[in-house]
Design a protein around this motif. Sequence first.
Motif, PDB file in Angstrom:
ATOM      1  N   ALA A 191       5.175   6.163  -7.855  1.00 13.10           N
ATOM      2  CA  ALA A 191       4.097   5.793  -6.935  1.00 13.10           C
ATOM      3  C   ALA A 191       2.815   5.462  -7.689  1.00 13.10           C
ATOM      4  O   ALA A 191       2.444   6.158  -8.639  1.00 13.10           O
ATOM      5  N   VAL A 192       2.173   4.375  -7.264  1.00 17.02           N
ATOM      6  CA  VAL A 192       0.849   4.022  -7.785  1.00 17.02           C
ATOM      7  C   VAL A 192      -0.092   3.841  -6.605  1.00 17.02           C
ATOM      8  O   VAL A 192       0.323   3.566  -5.491  1.00 17.02           O
ATOM      9  N   LYS A 193      -1.375   4.008  -6.872  1.00 16.72           N
ATOM     10  CA  LYS A 193      -2.371   3.772  -5.836  1.00 16.72           C
ATOM     11  C   LYS A 193      -2.497   2.285  -5.554  1.00 16.72           C
ATOM     12  O   LYS A 193      -2.392   1.456  -6.452  1.00 16.72           O
ATOM     13  N   LEU A 194      -2.750   1.963  -4.297  1.00 13.71           N
ATOM     14  CA  LEU A 194      -3.191   0.623  -3.971  1.00 13.71           C
ATOM     15  C   LEU A 194      -4.655   0.488  -4.370  1.00 13.71           C
ATOM     16  O   LEU A 194      -5.392   1.489  -4.421  1.00 13.71           O
ATOM     17  N   SER A 195      -5.083  -0.719  -4.664  1.00 16.66           N
ATOM     18  CA  SER A 195      -6.501  -0.920  -4.940  1.00 16.66           C
ATOM     19  C   SER A 195      -7.290  -0.744  -3.643  1.00 16.66           C
ATOM     20  O   SER A 195      -6.736  -0.808  -2.540  1.00 16.66           O
ATOM     21  N   GLY A 196      -8.585  -0.529  -3.779  1.00 20.02           N
ATOM     22  CA  GLY A 196      -9.421  -0.384  -2.600  1.00 20.02           C
ATOM     23  C   GLY A 196      -9.352  -1.608  -1.700  1.00 20.02           C
ATOM     24  O   GLY A 196      -9.377  -1.491  -0.467  1.00 20.02           O
TER      25      GLY A 196
ATOM     26  N   MET B 121     -14.901   3.678  -2.109  1.00 20.42           N
ATOM     27  CA  MET B 121     -14.846   4.666  -1.027  1.00 20.42           C
ATOM     28  C   MET B 121     -13.476   4.745  -0.352  1.00 20.42           C
ATOM     29  O   MET B 121     -13.258   5.597   0.508  1.00 20.42           O
ATOM     30  N   LEU B 122     -12.559   3.849  -0.725  1.00 20.90           N
ATOM     31  CA  LEU B 122     -11.227   3.862  -0.120  1.00 20.90           C
ATOM     32  C   LEU B 122     -10.172   4.405  -1.077  1.00 20.90           C
ATOM     33  O   LEU B 122      -8.983   4.131  -0.922  1.00 20.90           O
ATOM     34  N   SER B 123     -10.596   5.172  -2.040  1.00 19.63           N
ATOM     35  CA  SER B 123      -9.671   5.700  -3.041  1.00 19.63           C
ATOM     36  C   SER B 123      -9.114   7.065  -2.666  1.00 19.63           C
ATOM     37  O   SER B 123      -8.245   7.590  -3.363  1.00 19.63           O
ATOM     38  N   THR B 124      -9.617   7.661  -1.570  1.00 20.33           N
ATOM     39  CA  THR B 124      -9.136   8.975  -1.138  1.00 20.33           C
ATOM     40  C   THR B 124      -8.768   8.934   0.341  1.00 20.33           C
ATOM     41  O   THR B 124      -9.221   8.060   1.095  1.00 20.33           O
TER      42      THR B 124
ATOM     43  N   ALA C 196     -10.090   7.783   5.998  1.00 20.83           N
ATOM     44  CA  ALA C 196     -10.239   8.327   7.349  1.00 20.83           C
ATOM     45  C   ALA C 196     -11.649   8.112   7.883  1.00 20.83           C
ATOM     46  O   ALA C 196     -11.842   7.931   9.096  1.00 20.83           O
ATOM     47  N   ALA C 197     -12.636   8.106   6.991  1.00 23.43           N
ATOM     48  CA  ALA C 197     -14.022   7.931   7.426  1.00 23.43           C
ATOM     49  C   ALA C 197     -14.269   6.554   8.029  1.00 23.43           C
ATOM     50  O   ALA C 197     -15.195   6.371   8.822  1.00 23.43           O
ATOM     51  N   GLN C 198     -13.452   5.572   7.672  1.00 24.41           N
ATOM     52  CA  GLN C 198     -13.621   4.218   8.212  1.00 24.41           C
ATOM     53  C   GLN C 198     -13.021   4.070   9.608  1.00 24.41           C
ATOM     54  O   GLN C 198     -13.363   3.134  10.342  1.00 24.41           O
ATOM     55  N   LEU C 199     -12.127   4.983   9.969  1.00 22.43           N
ATOM     56  CA  LEU C 199     -11.339   4.796  11.180  1.00 22.43           C
ATOM     57  C   LEU C 199     -12.158   4.792  12.469  1.00 22.43           C
ATOM     58  O   LEU C 199     -11.956   3.913  13.318  1.00 22.43           O
ATOM     59  N   PRO C 200     -13.084   5.734  12.682  1.00 18.25           N
ATOM     60  CA  PRO C 200     -13.816   5.726  13.957  1.00 18.25           C
ATOM     61  C   PRO C 200     -14.523   4.401  14.232  1.00 18.25           C
ATOM     62  O   PRO C 200     -14.461   3.889  15.354  1.00 18.25           O
ATOM     63  N   ARG C 201     -15.180   3.855  13.215  1.00 18.61           N
ATOM     64  CA  ARG C 201     -15.861   2.567  13.397  1.00 18.61           C
ATOM     65  C   ARG C 201     -14.867   1.463  13.731  1.00 18.61           C
ATOM     66  O   ARG C 201     -15.119   0.633  14.608  1.00 18.61           O
ATOM     67  N   MET C 202     -13.736   1.452  13.032  1.00 18.97           N
ATOM     68  CA  MET C 202     -12.767   0.385  13.241  1.00 18.97           C
ATOM     69  C   MET C 202     -12.115   0.470  14.619  1.00 18.97           C
ATOM     70  O   MET C 202     -11.852  -0.553  15.255  1.00 18.97           O
ATOM     71  N   LEU C 203     -11.859   1.675  15.097  1.00 14.61           N
ATOM     72  CA  LEU C 203     -11.241   1.826  16.416  1.00 14.61           C
ATOM     73  C   LEU C 203     -12.238   1.557  17.538  1.00 14.61           C
ATOM     74  O   LEU C 203     -11.847   1.193  18.648  1.00 14.61           O
ATOM     75  N   ALA C 204     -13.525   1.740  17.250  1.00 17.31           N
ATOM     76  CA  ALA C 204     -14.550   1.464  18.262  1.00 17.31           C
ATOM     77  C   ALA C 204     -14.876  -0.026  18.343  1.00 17.31           C
ATOM     78  O   ALA C 204     -15.419  -0.493  19.346  1.00 17.31           O
TER      79      ALA C 204
END
Length: 504
Positions: free
Chosen positions: A155-160, A188-191, A196-204
Amino acid sequence: MRLLSSDQYLNTMNDLVGNIPSLPSLFAGGSSASAFGLVQADVGAVDLEAFQKAADLVGSTVVANANTLNSLAPCATGADKRTCARTFVQSFGAKAYRAPVTDAADIERHLVVFDTGMTTSYQHGIELVLRAMLQSPRFLYRVEVGTTDKVAADAVKLSGFEVATRMSYALWNTMPDDKLMAAATAGMLSTKEGVAAQLPRMLADPKGVTVVRRFLESWIHLSDVDGLVKDPTLFPQWDGSTLKTSMIDQARAFFDDVLGAQGGRLASLLTSSKVFANQDLAPYYGTTTTGTTVQPVQPQGSNSGAPSGLLTMPAFLSMLAKPDSSSPIYRGKFVREEMLCQPLPPPPPNVPKPPDTQPGVSTRERFKQHEVDPSCSTCHTLIDPIGLGFESYDALGHYRATDNGQPVDSSGEVNAPSDVAGKFNGVVELGQKLAASKGVEECMARQWFRFMLSRFEQDVDGCSMTALVSKFRADSGSLNSLPLALIQTDAFLYRRPLDSQVSP
Protein backbone atom coordinates in the motif's frame (compact mmCIF):
# COMPACT_ATOMS: atom_id res chain seq x y z
CA MET A 1 -7.42 5.12 -14.72
CA ARG A 2 -11.16 5.74 -14.66
CA LEU A 3 -12.85 7.37 -17.63
CA LEU A 4 -15.15 10.21 -16.69
CA SER A 5 -18.80 9.28 -17.10
CA SER A 6 -20.87 11.49 -19.39
CA ASP A 7 -22.36 13.25 -16.37
CA GLN A 8 -18.93 13.79 -14.83
CA TYR A 9 -17.56 15.05 -18.13
CA LEU A 10 -20.37 17.58 -18.61
CA ASN A 11 -20.25 18.72 -14.97
CA THR A 12 -16.49 19.19 -15.22
CA MET A 13 -16.75 21.15 -18.45
CA ASN A 14 -19.36 23.41 -16.88
CA ASP A 15 -17.08 24.09 -13.91
CA LEU A 16 -14.11 24.75 -16.20
CA VAL A 17 -15.56 27.03 -18.86
CA GLY A 18 -19.20 27.67 -17.98
CA ASN A 19 -22.39 26.49 -19.62
CA ILE A 20 -22.24 25.56 -23.31
CA PRO A 21 -25.87 24.65 -24.18
CA SER A 22 -25.14 22.44 -27.20
CA LEU A 23 -22.49 20.33 -25.46
CA PRO A 24 -24.79 17.72 -23.82
CA SER A 25 -26.21 16.70 -27.20
CA LEU A 26 -22.82 15.27 -28.14
CA PHE A 27 -23.12 12.78 -25.28
CA ALA A 28 -26.80 11.87 -25.57
CA GLY A 29 -27.36 8.32 -24.42
CA GLY A 30 -24.16 8.22 -22.40
CA SER A 31 -24.06 6.13 -19.23
CA SER A 32 -22.47 6.29 -15.80
CA ALA A 33 -19.45 4.38 -17.13
CA SER A 34 -17.99 2.70 -14.08
CA ALA A 35 -20.69 3.18 -11.45
CA PHE A 36 -21.12 0.30 -9.01
CA GLY A 37 -17.95 -1.41 -10.09
CA LEU A 38 -19.05 -2.16 -13.64
CA VAL A 39 -16.18 -3.01 -15.94
CA GLN A 40 -15.10 0.06 -17.85
CA ALA A 41 -15.78 -0.26 -21.55
CA ASP A 42 -13.11 0.41 -24.15
CA VAL A 43 -13.17 3.82 -25.80
CA GLY A 44 -14.53 3.31 -29.31
CA ALA A 45 -14.50 5.42 -32.44
CA VAL A 46 -17.85 7.00 -31.55
CA ASP A 47 -16.48 8.07 -28.16
CA LEU A 48 -13.34 9.50 -29.70
CA GLU A 49 -15.38 11.48 -32.18
CA ALA A 50 -17.59 12.85 -29.40
CA PHE A 51 -14.56 13.90 -27.33
CA GLN A 52 -12.98 15.58 -30.35
CA LYS A 53 -16.16 17.42 -31.34
CA ALA A 54 -16.69 18.52 -27.73
CA ALA A 55 -13.13 19.82 -27.42
CA ASP A 56 -13.44 21.68 -30.73
CA LEU A 57 -16.76 23.18 -29.64
CA VAL A 58 -15.45 24.29 -26.26
CA GLY A 59 -12.28 25.74 -27.75
CA SER A 60 -14.08 27.78 -30.42
CA THR A 61 -16.80 28.92 -28.00
CA VAL A 62 -14.32 30.13 -25.38
CA VAL A 63 -12.18 32.21 -27.74
CA ALA A 64 -15.24 33.66 -29.48
CA ASN A 65 -16.32 35.30 -26.21
CA ALA A 66 -13.89 38.03 -25.19
CA ASN A 67 -15.00 38.00 -21.56
CA THR A 68 -14.61 34.23 -21.21
CA LEU A 69 -11.23 34.28 -22.95
CA ASN A 70 -10.01 37.11 -20.76
CA SER A 71 -11.08 35.30 -17.59
CA LEU A 72 -9.28 32.09 -18.59
CA ALA A 73 -6.26 33.37 -20.54
CA PRO A 74 -5.79 37.11 -19.94
CA CYS A 75 -2.99 38.86 -21.81
CA ALA A 76 -2.49 42.59 -21.36
CA THR A 77 -1.74 44.81 -24.33
CA GLY A 78 1.95 44.68 -25.08
CA ALA A 79 2.56 41.58 -22.94
CA ASP A 80 4.54 38.66 -24.35
CA LYS A 81 1.96 36.31 -25.77
CA ARG A 82 3.97 33.15 -25.09
CA THR A 83 4.37 34.16 -21.46
CA CYS A 84 0.60 34.64 -21.23
CA ALA A 85 0.12 31.24 -22.81
CA ARG A 86 2.53 29.68 -20.30
CA THR A 87 0.48 31.12 -17.45
CA PHE A 88 -2.69 29.74 -19.05
CA VAL A 89 -1.19 26.27 -19.46
CA GLN A 90 -0.28 26.18 -15.77
CA SER A 91 -3.45 27.77 -14.36
CA PHE A 92 -6.03 26.09 -16.58
CA GLY A 93 -4.02 22.87 -16.74
CA ALA A 94 -4.02 22.58 -12.94
CA LYS A 95 -7.82 22.63 -13.00
CA ALA A 96 -8.32 20.41 -16.05
CA TYR A 97 -5.72 17.83 -14.97
CA ARG A 98 -6.63 18.10 -11.28
CA ALA A 99 -2.93 18.53 -10.36
CA PRO A 100 -0.26 21.22 -10.70
CA VAL A 101 1.49 21.54 -14.07
CA THR A 102 5.10 22.29 -13.15
CA ASP A 103 7.35 20.11 -15.31
CA ALA A 104 9.21 22.32 -17.79
CA ALA A 105 9.11 19.76 -20.62
CA ASP A 106 5.40 19.21 -20.04
CA ILE A 107 4.70 22.92 -20.24
CA GLU A 108 6.81 23.22 -23.39
CA ARG A 109 4.81 20.47 -25.13
CA HIS A 110 1.68 22.54 -24.62
CA LEU A 111 3.41 25.70 -25.83
CA VAL A 112 4.44 23.99 -29.08
CA VAL A 113 0.72 23.59 -29.76
CA PHE A 114 0.18 27.25 -28.87
CA ASP A 115 2.98 28.30 -31.24
CA THR A 116 1.21 26.57 -34.12
CA GLY A 117 -1.95 28.55 -33.52
CA MET A 118 -0.10 31.77 -32.74
CA THR A 119 0.93 31.99 -36.41
CA THR A 120 -2.69 33.05 -36.89
CA SER A 121 -3.52 34.80 -33.60
CA TYR A 122 -3.21 34.60 -29.83
CA GLN A 123 -6.84 33.50 -29.68
CA HIS A 124 -6.24 30.63 -32.08
CA GLY A 125 -3.19 29.54 -30.12
CA ILE A 126 -5.24 29.33 -26.92
CA GLU A 127 -8.00 27.53 -28.81
CA LEU A 128 -5.60 24.81 -29.99
CA VAL A 129 -4.20 24.36 -26.47
CA LEU A 130 -7.73 24.02 -25.11
CA ARG A 131 -8.62 21.44 -27.75
CA ALA A 132 -5.47 19.47 -26.96
CA MET A 133 -5.94 19.59 -23.17
CA LEU A 134 -9.57 18.52 -23.37
CA GLN A 135 -8.67 15.42 -25.41
CA SER A 136 -5.77 14.46 -23.17
CA PRO A 137 -6.07 11.26 -21.10
CA ARG A 138 -5.08 13.41 -18.12
CA PHE A 139 -8.39 15.21 -18.50
CA LEU A 140 -10.64 12.39 -19.73
CA TYR A 141 -9.46 9.92 -17.10
CA ARG A 142 -9.01 10.15 -13.37
CA VAL A 143 -5.44 8.94 -13.14
CA GLU A 144 -4.21 7.60 -9.78
CA VAL A 145 -0.55 6.67 -9.59
CA GLY A 146 -0.04 7.16 -5.88
CA THR A 147 3.07 8.40 -4.14
CA THR A 148 6.32 6.70 -3.18
CA ASP A 149 5.22 6.87 0.46
CA LYS A 150 4.69 3.20 1.31
CA VAL A 151 2.58 2.60 4.40
CA ALA A 152 2.98 -1.15 3.97
CA ALA A 153 4.49 -3.57 1.49
CA ASP A 154 1.25 -3.57 -0.50
CA ALA A 155 0.00 0.00 0.00
CA VAL A 156 1.09 3.54 -0.83
CA LYS A 157 -0.55 6.84 -0.06
CA LEU A 158 -2.43 8.67 -2.74
CA SER A 159 -1.21 12.19 -3.34
CA GLY A 160 -3.25 15.02 -1.88
CA PHE A 161 -4.46 15.92 -5.37
CA GLU A 162 -5.53 12.34 -6.06
CA VAL A 163 -7.46 12.30 -2.77
CA ALA A 164 -9.07 15.63 -3.65
CA THR A 165 -10.11 14.23 -7.02
CA ARG A 166 -11.50 11.04 -5.45
CA MET A 167 -13.52 13.08 -3.00
CA SER A 168 -14.88 15.53 -5.53
CA TYR A 169 -15.99 12.95 -8.09
CA ALA A 170 -17.40 10.65 -5.41
CA LEU A 171 -19.35 13.36 -3.59
CA TRP A 172 -19.93 16.00 -6.27
CA ASN A 173 -19.61 14.08 -9.55
CA THR A 174 -17.30 16.81 -10.80
CA MET A 175 -13.80 18.30 -10.43
CA PRO A 176 -12.32 19.61 -7.14
CA ASP A 177 -13.00 23.25 -6.34
CA ASP A 178 -10.34 25.81 -5.40
CA LYS A 179 -10.71 25.15 -1.66
CA LEU A 180 -10.16 21.43 -2.08
CA MET A 181 -7.13 22.01 -4.32
CA ALA A 182 -5.75 24.48 -1.78
CA ALA A 183 -6.16 21.87 0.96
CA ALA A 184 -4.26 19.39 -1.20
CA THR A 185 -1.49 21.92 -1.87
CA ALA A 186 -1.18 22.61 1.85
CA GLY A 187 -0.86 18.90 2.67
CA MET A 188 -4.15 18.89 4.57
CA LEU A 189 -5.41 15.74 2.84
CA SER A 190 -2.59 13.49 4.00
CA THR A 191 -4.43 12.20 7.09
CA LYS A 192 -7.83 10.70 7.82
CA GLU A 193 -8.60 13.63 10.06
CA GLY A 194 -7.72 16.14 7.36
CA VAL A 195 -9.88 14.36 4.83
CA ALA A 196 -12.80 14.12 7.26
CA ALA A 197 -12.53 17.86 7.95
CA GLN A 198 -13.47 18.59 4.32
CA LEU A 199 -16.62 16.49 4.41
CA PRO A 200 -19.12 18.81 6.15
CA ARG A 201 -18.47 21.62 3.67
CA MET A 202 -18.68 19.27 0.70
CA LEU A 203 -21.93 17.66 1.83
CA ALA A 204 -23.47 21.07 2.52
CA ASP A 205 -22.58 22.26 -0.98
CA PRO A 206 -25.48 22.08 -3.49
CA LYS A 207 -23.39 19.55 -5.47
CA GLY A 208 -23.01 17.28 -2.44
CA VAL A 209 -26.27 17.57 -0.57
CA THR A 210 -27.91 14.98 -2.83
CA VAL A 211 -25.05 12.46 -3.00
CA VAL A 212 -26.82 9.74 -1.00
CA ARG A 213 -29.98 10.26 -3.03
CA ARG A 214 -27.87 10.02 -6.20
CA PHE A 215 -26.54 6.73 -4.86
CA LEU A 216 -30.07 5.38 -4.35
CA GLU A 217 -31.17 6.58 -7.78
CA SER A 218 -28.19 4.90 -9.43
CA TRP A 219 -28.67 1.75 -7.39
CA ILE A 220 -32.21 1.19 -8.71
CA HIS A 221 -31.39 2.69 -12.17
CA LEU A 222 -34.10 5.33 -11.76
CA SER A 223 -33.12 7.20 -14.91
CA ASP A 224 -34.02 4.09 -16.95
CA VAL A 225 -37.71 4.79 -16.36
CA ASP A 226 -37.62 7.24 -19.28
CA GLY A 227 -36.69 4.47 -21.70
CA LEU A 228 -39.11 1.80 -20.49
CA VAL A 229 -41.42 0.28 -23.08
CA LYS A 230 -44.91 -0.85 -22.08
CA ASP A 231 -47.63 -2.51 -24.13
CA PRO A 232 -49.70 0.40 -25.52
CA THR A 233 -52.85 -1.72 -25.66
CA LEU A 234 -52.67 -2.77 -22.01
CA PHE A 235 -51.16 0.48 -20.73
CA PRO A 236 -52.22 3.35 -23.02
CA GLN A 237 -51.43 5.85 -20.26
CA TRP A 238 -47.70 5.11 -20.49
CA ASP A 239 -46.52 6.79 -23.68
CA GLY A 240 -47.18 10.45 -24.41
CA SER A 241 -48.04 11.28 -20.81
CA THR A 242 -46.20 12.76 -17.84
CA LEU A 243 -46.49 9.55 -15.82
CA LYS A 244 -42.81 8.63 -16.22
CA THR A 245 -41.68 12.04 -14.99
CA SER A 246 -44.11 11.82 -12.07
CA MET A 247 -42.72 8.42 -11.06
CA ILE A 248 -39.18 9.80 -11.05
CA ASP A 249 -40.25 12.87 -9.06
CA GLN A 250 -42.06 10.65 -6.57
CA ALA A 251 -38.99 8.48 -6.05
CA ARG A 252 -36.78 11.51 -5.46
CA ALA A 253 -39.25 13.03 -3.01
CA PHE A 254 -39.43 9.75 -1.11
CA PHE A 255 -35.65 9.36 -1.00
CA ASP A 256 -35.25 12.92 0.27
CA ASP A 257 -37.84 12.26 2.97
CA VAL A 258 -36.15 9.04 4.05
CA LEU A 259 -32.75 10.73 4.21
CA GLY A 260 -34.14 13.79 5.99
CA ALA A 261 -37.28 13.40 8.07
CA GLN A 262 -36.82 9.65 8.56
CA GLY A 263 -33.16 9.83 9.59
CA GLY A 264 -31.77 7.97 6.60
CA ARG A 265 -32.52 4.58 8.12
CA LEU A 266 -32.26 1.57 5.84
CA ALA A 267 -35.33 0.12 7.57
CA SER A 268 -37.35 3.20 6.54
CA LEU A 269 -36.22 2.83 2.95
CA LEU A 270 -37.70 -0.68 2.89
CA THR A 271 -40.76 -0.37 5.14
CA SER A 272 -41.93 3.26 5.28
CA SER A 273 -45.68 3.80 4.88
CA LYS A 274 -45.18 7.35 3.65
CA VAL A 275 -46.04 7.95 0.01
CA PHE A 276 -46.00 10.94 -2.35
CA ALA A 277 -48.28 11.56 -5.28
CA ASN A 278 -49.52 14.13 -7.78
CA GLN A 279 -52.41 14.05 -10.23
CA ASP A 280 -50.73 11.34 -12.33
CA LEU A 281 -50.15 9.06 -9.35
CA ALA A 282 -53.36 9.77 -7.44
CA PRO A 283 -55.13 6.71 -8.95
CA TYR A 284 -52.45 4.48 -7.40
CA TYR A 285 -53.54 5.54 -3.92
CA GLY A 286 -57.25 6.24 -4.30
CA THR A 287 -56.79 9.96 -3.67
CA THR A 288 -58.00 13.05 -5.48
CA THR A 289 -54.63 14.80 -5.48
CA THR A 290 -54.34 17.52 -8.10
CA GLY A 291 -51.42 19.40 -9.61
CA THR A 292 -48.11 18.22 -11.01
CA THR A 293 -46.04 18.60 -7.83
CA VAL A 294 -45.70 15.44 -5.75
CA GLN A 295 -46.76 15.79 -2.13
CA PRO A 296 -47.41 13.49 0.84
CA VAL A 297 -50.73 11.68 0.58
CA GLN A 298 -52.67 9.18 2.64
CA PRO A 299 -53.68 6.09 0.61
CA GLN A 300 -57.43 5.53 0.64
CA GLY A 301 -59.32 2.24 0.48
CA SER A 302 -58.18 -1.33 -0.03
CA ASN A 303 -57.41 -0.93 -3.74
CA SER A 304 -54.11 0.84 -3.15
CA GLY A 305 -52.34 -1.79 -1.06
CA ALA A 306 -50.21 -1.14 1.99
CA PRO A 307 -47.05 0.87 1.19
CA SER A 308 -43.62 -0.56 1.96
CA GLY A 309 -41.11 2.11 1.02
CA LEU A 310 -39.01 1.53 -2.06
CA LEU A 311 -40.49 -1.94 -2.59
CA THR A 312 -43.93 -0.59 -3.56
CA MET A 313 -42.81 2.49 -5.51
CA PRO A 314 -44.29 2.51 -9.05
CA ALA A 315 -40.95 3.47 -10.63
CA PHE A 316 -39.18 0.54 -8.97
CA LEU A 317 -41.91 -1.95 -9.85
CA SER A 318 -42.29 -0.68 -13.43
CA MET A 319 -38.59 -1.13 -14.14
CA LEU A 320 -38.68 -4.66 -12.76
CA ALA A 321 -41.46 -5.80 -15.05
CA LYS A 322 -42.13 -6.86 -18.61
CA PRO A 323 -43.85 -4.61 -21.16
CA ASP A 324 -47.10 -6.57 -20.75
CA SER A 325 -46.85 -8.20 -17.32
CA SER A 326 -45.19 -8.34 -13.95
CA SER A 327 -41.90 -10.23 -13.68
CA PRO A 328 -41.15 -12.40 -10.65
CA ILE A 329 -37.72 -13.04 -12.19
CA TYR A 330 -36.70 -9.38 -12.44
CA ARG A 331 -38.05 -8.52 -9.01
CA GLY A 332 -36.63 -11.55 -7.25
CA LYS A 333 -33.30 -11.15 -9.00
CA PHE A 334 -33.00 -7.54 -7.83
CA VAL A 335 -33.59 -8.55 -4.22
CA ARG A 336 -31.15 -11.46 -4.44
CA GLU A 337 -28.35 -9.63 -6.28
CA GLU A 338 -28.73 -5.97 -5.33
CA MET A 339 -30.09 -6.22 -1.78
CA LEU A 340 -28.41 -9.42 -0.62
CA CYS A 341 -25.29 -9.10 -2.83
CA GLN A 342 -25.59 -12.70 -3.99
CA PRO A 343 -24.71 -12.73 -7.70
CA LEU A 344 -26.34 -15.41 -9.80
CA PRO A 345 -24.72 -17.28 -12.68
CA PRO A 346 -25.88 -16.47 -16.21
CA PRO A 347 -28.72 -18.68 -17.47
CA PRO A 348 -27.69 -21.78 -19.43
CA PRO A 349 -27.97 -21.57 -23.24
CA ASN A 350 -30.76 -24.15 -23.32
CA VAL A 351 -33.03 -22.47 -20.79
CA PRO A 352 -36.63 -22.59 -22.05
CA LYS A 353 -38.50 -19.38 -22.77
CA PRO A 354 -41.22 -18.59 -20.22
CA PRO A 355 -44.73 -19.17 -21.55
CA ASP A 356 -46.43 -16.15 -23.06
CA THR A 357 -49.18 -14.34 -21.22
CA GLN A 358 -52.48 -16.19 -21.64
CA PRO A 359 -56.02 -15.14 -20.74
CA GLY A 360 -57.14 -16.74 -17.52
CA VAL A 361 -53.64 -17.92 -16.55
CA SER A 362 -51.91 -16.06 -13.73
CA THR A 363 -48.23 -15.21 -13.73
CA ARG A 364 -47.67 -17.60 -10.84
CA GLU A 365 -49.16 -20.44 -12.87
CA ARG A 366 -47.02 -19.61 -15.91
CA PHE A 367 -43.83 -19.77 -13.86
CA LYS A 368 -44.52 -23.14 -12.25
CA GLN A 369 -42.24 -24.86 -14.77
CA HIS A 370 -39.24 -23.31 -13.03
CA GLU A 371 -39.94 -25.49 -10.00
CA VAL A 372 -39.64 -28.76 -11.91
CA ASP A 373 -37.32 -28.05 -14.85
CA PRO A 374 -33.76 -28.95 -13.71
CA SER A 375 -32.25 -26.44 -16.15
CA CYS A 376 -34.18 -23.68 -14.35
CA SER A 377 -34.66 -24.71 -10.74
CA THR A 378 -31.12 -24.15 -9.40
CA CYS A 379 -31.27 -20.39 -9.88
CA HIS A 380 -34.99 -19.84 -9.93
CA THR A 381 -35.53 -21.32 -6.48
CA LEU A 382 -33.42 -18.38 -5.28
CA ILE A 383 -35.33 -15.68 -7.14
CA ASP A 384 -38.86 -16.76 -8.13
CA PRO A 385 -40.21 -17.35 -4.58
CA ILE A 386 -39.09 -13.82 -3.67
CA GLY A 387 -40.41 -12.25 -6.87
CA LEU A 388 -43.80 -13.95 -6.58
CA GLY A 389 -44.33 -12.04 -3.35
CA PHE A 390 -44.65 -8.89 -5.52
CA GLU A 391 -47.57 -10.31 -7.52
CA SER A 392 -50.02 -7.82 -6.03
CA TYR A 393 -48.42 -5.24 -8.33
CA ASP A 394 -48.72 -5.16 -12.12
CA ALA A 395 -46.29 -3.98 -14.79
CA LEU A 396 -46.86 -0.30 -13.87
CA GLY A 397 -46.77 -0.87 -10.13
CA HIS A 398 -50.55 -0.66 -9.67
CA TYR A 399 -51.92 -2.69 -6.79
CA ARG A 400 -54.20 -5.50 -8.00
CA ALA A 401 -56.34 -8.21 -6.47
CA THR A 402 -56.54 -10.31 -9.63
CA ASP A 403 -54.10 -11.29 -12.37
CA ASN A 404 -55.59 -12.32 -15.71
CA GLY A 405 -58.89 -12.96 -13.97
CA GLN A 406 -57.36 -15.14 -11.25
CA PRO A 407 -57.06 -14.14 -7.56
CA VAL A 408 -53.54 -12.96 -6.78
CA ASP A 409 -51.46 -15.16 -4.50
CA SER A 410 -48.70 -12.96 -3.07
CA SER A 411 -47.15 -15.57 -0.80
CA GLY A 412 -43.40 -15.93 -1.14
CA GLU A 413 -40.28 -17.27 0.45
CA VAL A 414 -36.67 -16.21 0.91
CA ASN A 415 -34.74 -19.41 0.46
CA ALA A 416 -31.27 -19.99 1.89
CA PRO A 417 -28.65 -18.66 1.76
CA SER A 418 -30.01 -15.76 3.76
CA ASP A 419 -30.07 -14.78 7.41
CA VAL A 420 -33.81 -14.12 7.09
CA ALA A 421 -34.76 -17.25 5.17
CA GLY A 422 -38.40 -18.20 5.48
CA LYS A 423 -41.89 -17.63 4.17
CA PHE A 424 -43.70 -14.30 3.89
CA ASN A 425 -46.97 -13.03 2.48
CA GLY A 426 -46.82 -9.89 0.38
CA VAL A 427 -44.37 -7.05 0.03
CA VAL A 428 -44.95 -5.56 3.47
CA GLU A 429 -43.78 -8.75 5.17
CA LEU A 430 -40.88 -9.04 2.73
CA GLY A 431 -39.84 -5.47 3.56
CA GLN A 432 -39.86 -6.30 7.26
CA LYS A 433 -37.69 -9.34 6.62
CA LEU A 434 -35.17 -7.40 4.54
CA ALA A 435 -35.07 -4.54 7.02
CA ALA A 436 -34.10 -7.01 9.77
CA SER A 437 -31.41 -8.69 7.68
CA LYS A 438 -27.73 -8.24 8.55
CA GLY A 439 -27.02 -9.48 5.03
CA VAL A 440 -28.99 -6.61 3.50
CA GLU A 441 -27.26 -4.17 5.83
CA GLU A 442 -23.84 -5.44 4.74
CA CYS A 443 -24.87 -5.46 1.10
CA MET A 444 -25.90 -1.79 1.22
CA ALA A 445 -22.48 -0.92 2.62
CA ARG A 446 -20.90 -2.88 -0.23
CA GLN A 447 -23.03 -1.09 -2.79
CA TRP A 448 -21.93 2.25 -1.34
CA PHE A 449 -18.29 1.14 -1.62
CA ARG A 450 -18.81 0.24 -5.28
CA PHE A 451 -20.63 3.48 -6.00
CA MET A 452 -18.05 5.75 -4.37
CA LEU A 453 -14.91 3.99 -5.66
CA SER A 454 -16.29 2.84 -9.03
CA ARG A 455 -14.97 -0.67 -8.48
CA PHE A 456 -15.86 -3.90 -6.76
CA GLU A 457 -14.39 -4.73 -3.37
CA GLN A 458 -11.45 -7.16 -3.39
CA ASP A 459 -9.76 -9.40 -0.83
CA VAL A 460 -7.30 -6.65 0.07
CA ASP A 461 -10.26 -4.44 1.04
CA GLY A 462 -11.31 -6.76 3.84
CA CYS A 463 -10.36 -4.42 6.69
CA SER A 464 -11.95 -1.44 4.95
CA MET A 465 -15.20 -3.34 4.38
CA THR A 466 -15.26 -4.44 8.02
CA ALA A 467 -14.81 -0.85 9.19
CA LEU A 468 -17.47 0.42 6.79
CA VAL A 469 -20.06 -2.16 7.82
CA SER A 470 -19.29 -1.68 11.52
CA LYS A 471 -19.79 2.08 11.28
CA PHE A 472 -23.03 1.61 9.35
CA ARG A 473 -24.39 -0.75 11.99
CA ALA A 474 -23.19 1.43 14.86
CA ASP A 475 -25.22 4.30 13.39
CA SER A 476 -28.38 2.17 13.30
CA GLY A 477 -28.19 1.58 9.57
CA SER A 478 -28.27 5.28 8.69
CA LEU A 479 -27.44 5.80 5.03
CA ASN A 480 -26.32 9.30 5.94
CA SER A 481 -23.38 7.84 7.87
CA LEU A 482 -21.89 6.14 4.80
CA PRO A 483 -19.94 9.09 3.28
CA LEU A 484 -17.79 9.66 6.38
CA ALA A 485 -17.43 5.94 7.04
CA LEU A 486 -15.96 5.28 3.59
CA ILE A 487 -13.59 8.22 3.17
CA GLN A 488 -11.76 7.20 6.33
CA THR A 489 -11.04 3.66 5.15
CA ASP A 490 -7.69 2.50 3.82
CA ALA A 491 -9.38 1.61 0.53
CA PHE A 492 -10.22 5.27 -0.02
CA LEU A 493 -6.89 6.77 1.05
CA TYR A 494 -4.37 4.27 -0.34
CA ARG A 495 -3.71 2.11 -3.38
CA ARG A 496 -1.41 -0.76 -4.25
CA PRO A 497 2.05 0.39 -5.38
CA LEU A 498 2.60 0.11 -9.11
CA ASP A 499 5.35 -2.46 -8.52
CA SER A 500 3.16 -4.54 -6.17
CA GLN A 501 2.71 -8.24 -6.90
CA VAL A 502 -0.42 -8.48 -4.78
CA SER A 503 -3.07 -10.33 -6.78
CA PRO A 504 -6.41 -8.55 -7.35
